[in-house]
Each structure stands twice: as C-alpha cells, then as structure tokens.
Scaffold this active site. Structure first.
Site, PDB file in Angstrom:
ATOM      1  CG  ASN A  76     -43.079   0.170  -0.106  1.00 58.51           C
ATOM      2  OD1 ASN A  76     -42.667  -0.985  -0.142  1.00 58.51           O
ATOM      3  ND2 ASN A  76     -43.265   0.813   1.037  1.00 58.51           N
ATOM      4  CD1 TRP A  77     -45.584  -3.039  -5.569  1.00 52.29           C
ATOM      5  CD2 TRP A  77     -44.773  -5.067  -6.080  1.00 52.29           C
ATOM      6  NE1 TRP A  77     -45.557  -3.136  -6.933  1.00 52.29           N
ATOM      7  CE2 TRP A  77     -45.057  -4.375  -7.279  1.00 52.29           C
ATOM      8  CE3 TRP A  77     -44.253  -6.348  -6.152  1.00 52.29           C
ATOM      9  CZ2 TRP A  77     -44.838  -4.945  -8.536  1.00 52.29           C
ATOM     10  CZ3 TRP A  77     -44.036  -6.913  -7.400  1.00 52.29           C
ATOM     11  CH2 TRP A  77     -44.328  -6.222  -8.579  1.00 52.29           C
ATOM     12  CE  LYS A  78     -46.642   0.549   2.372  1.00 56.44           C
ATOM     13  NZ  LYS A  78     -47.559   1.308   3.244  1.00 56.44           N
ATOM     14  CD  GLU A  93     -45.981   0.442   6.420  1.00 59.72           C
ATOM     15  OE1 GLU A  93     -47.061   0.883   5.982  1.00 59.72           O
ATOM     16  OE2 GLU A  93     -45.256  -0.356   5.793  1.00 59.72           O
ATOM     17  CB  SER A 136     -53.243   8.027   0.512  1.00 62.91           C
ATOM     18  OG  SER A 136     -53.366   7.231   1.667  1.00 62.91           O
ATOM     19  CG  HIS A 169     -41.886   3.035   5.052  1.00 66.77           C
ATOM     20  ND1 HIS A 169     -42.964   2.764   5.856  1.00 66.77           N
ATOM     21  CD2 HIS A 169     -42.395   3.378   3.829  1.00 66.77           C
ATOM     22  CE1 HIS A 169     -44.086   2.921   5.157  1.00 66.77           C
ATOM     23  NE2 HIS A 169     -43.758   3.291   3.924  1.00 66.77           N
ATOM     24  N   GLY A 228     -51.557   4.727   3.860  1.00 66.79           N
ATOM     25  CA  GLY A 228     -52.515   3.636   3.901  1.00 66.79           C
ATOM     26  C   GLY A 228     -53.854   3.994   4.515  1.00 66.79           C
ATOM     27  N   GLY A 251     -47.722   3.325  -2.464  1.00 70.02           N
ATOM     28  CA  GLY A 251     -48.019   2.074  -1.796  1.00 70.02           C
ATOM     29  C   GLY A 251     -49.109   1.298  -2.506  1.00 70.02           C
ATOM     30  N   GLY A 252     -50.328   1.367  -1.993  1.00 70.18           N
ATOM     31  CA  GLY A 252     -51.431   0.547  -2.508  1.00 70.18           C
ATOM     32  C   GLY A 252     -51.669   0.672  -3.999  1.00 70.18           C
ATOM     33  CD  GLU A 276     -43.785   7.017   2.541  1.00 64.66           C
ATOM     34  OE1 GLU A 276     -44.456   6.484   1.660  1.00 64.66           O
ATOM     35  OE2 GLU A 276     -43.205   6.376   3.424  1.00 64.66           O
TER      36      GLU A 276
END
Length: 255
Positions: free
Chosen positions: A13-15, A102, A216, A100, A178, A237-238, A172
């Site tokens: 997930n590159w957001k 967010e 994470s 999600h 994050g 994610g990251g 999640e």
C-alpha cells in the site's frame, strides 16, 4: 481463491507516495524480481498505488493492481471527483482496499459508507481487502477483539455467502500503522485466530479466506509473522516503497 486453504498474499500500500517517475521505477523493480524468482510465486503479490497511477500500472499486466479506495456511488453520473467500482473494473483494477483506518479516522468512513462501498465493489466483481483493527485506547481497555468482531459483522451484513470468495481480511492494529510499533507475533496470531473463528460463524468458506497482518511490517519481523498459523500474508505500508525490503517480506511469506 478456490483452494481449500488460504492463499498467501503480500500487498504493498503505497498510500500517497511516490511521485510518478519514482513509482514506475519501483514497480518495475518489484515486478521483475518477483517474476524472475520462481520461489516467490507461491505468494500472490499486488500493489496499491495512488489513484492517478491505477490505469497505467493495471495495463502493465505484471502484478494485480489494488485501488486504495472506492466511491459510494455506483456506475457513472454527475459526481465530480468520484471513482466508482465499475470504472475501476473497466480499467483492469482487480482489488480494492476498504475500511483502512486512515479512511475511517481521517475521512469519515463510518459503517454506512463502508457498507455501500463493499456492496458496490462486490457487485462490480472486485476482490475486497477489508481492513479491521483497534486503537491503542481500545486495546488497553480490553476491547480489541470486540472492536474487530463488530467491524467483521458490518462486512457480513452486506456480503452474501457466494461473495466471500472475493474477500481478503487485513488486521491492522491502528496503533501499529506507520508508528514503527508492531503487534508481537503472539498478539497478531491471537487476533487472527479469533478472526478465523468468527468467520466460521459467518460462512462455510471461512478457512479459505486469507488473513493478512498490517502494521509496520518490515523484513525484520516478517519471518516471525509468516510462521504464525493464521497469518496468510501482509498488507505493507512504508516497507513497500523500497523494492529490496518488499521482496524480503514476500520471501518470508513464500516459504
């Protein structure tokens, strides 16, 4: 998803990252390494890029492409700025993230909105990656499992039994997204096992539904997470913004 046991998935997930030229280089590096290493291909891999890039990457036909969100509006119409499930399907997008944290916390995606998105995505023939998870306050209050079960029930309320084959669940914990914090493998496995048990009350195909962990995920913890009986992959994610790190995570779940 027709196997008797869940298939493993690793989804990046590159957001709202990165810029387009860098995104093309990153996608190419991931796709080439994945395709050139046969041992990785026991694990399904997909990428969720920013919305402006969806059509470009979908037409590459190298990895499945995931939309990060979908409209509550169906089909076409005078809805400036909206992207419907039907349009996603038309552009060869195969999966969509729904729920999600967010989207829930920053953009007001409550149960009603999420259920409309779920219905639209399923009717369009998309596979849903449905995200569930609790906040740190909820976990410390002993409410983690009840929060997740409620979110699963909201999904079940608008999902027919024949549609569960198009569902992936991503657990999640909000406090781990994050932040660099990660649920211990024991805590993650405990929640995944509880999710599996609850799904068994909802559908006869519960044991086939992939359950992913997100929060994470990185190469340093992926092997331990992959060893857990009820963790069938990761929503990353990251670490998905670095090809080497992402491939390392894929390797962990391809064992």
């Amino acid at each position: 998803m027709t196997a008797l046991t869940p298939q493993n998935w690793v989804i990046g997930n590159w957001k709202l990252n990165p810029y387009f030229n860098e995104a093309k280089q990153l996608f190419s590096a991931i796709a080439q390494q994945y395709q050139n290493q046969a041992e990785l291909q026991t694990c399904h891999v997909a990428i969720a890029p920013p919305a402006p890039y969806l059509s470009f990457f979908a037409t590459q036909q190298t990895l499945p492409i995931v939309a990060q969100d979908v409209s509550t509006i169906r089909g076409q119409g005078a809805y400036t700025g909206e992207v419907s499930a039907d349009l996603l399907k038309e552009t060869a997008v195969e999966l969509v993230l729904i729920g999600h944290s967010e989207r829930r916390e920053l953009f007001g995606d409550d149960a009603e909105k999420l259920q409309q998105k779920i219905k639209n995505a399923l009717q369009a023939g998309l596979t849903i990656v449905y995200c569930v998870g609790e906040s740190l306050v909820q976990r410390e209050a002993g409410q983690a499992q009840s929060v997740v079960i409620r979110q699963l029930q909201e999904l079940a309320d608008v999902t027919h039994d024949t549609e569960w084959k198009n569902i992936i669940i991503a657990y999640e914990p909000i406090w781990a997204i994050g932040t660099g914090k990660t649920a211990s493998p024991q805590d993650a496995q405990q929640m995944h096992a509880a999710i599996r048990v609850y799904l068994q009350t909802l559908t006869t195909t519960a044991n086939r539904i992939p359950l992913l962990y997100g929060g994470s995920v990185k190469p340093e913890n992926a092997v331990e997470l992959a060893a857990c009986a009820d963790i069938n992959g990761a929503l990353v994610g990251g670490a998905s913004l670095d090809a080497a790190s992402f491939i390392s995570i894929i390797q962990a779940f391809a064992q």
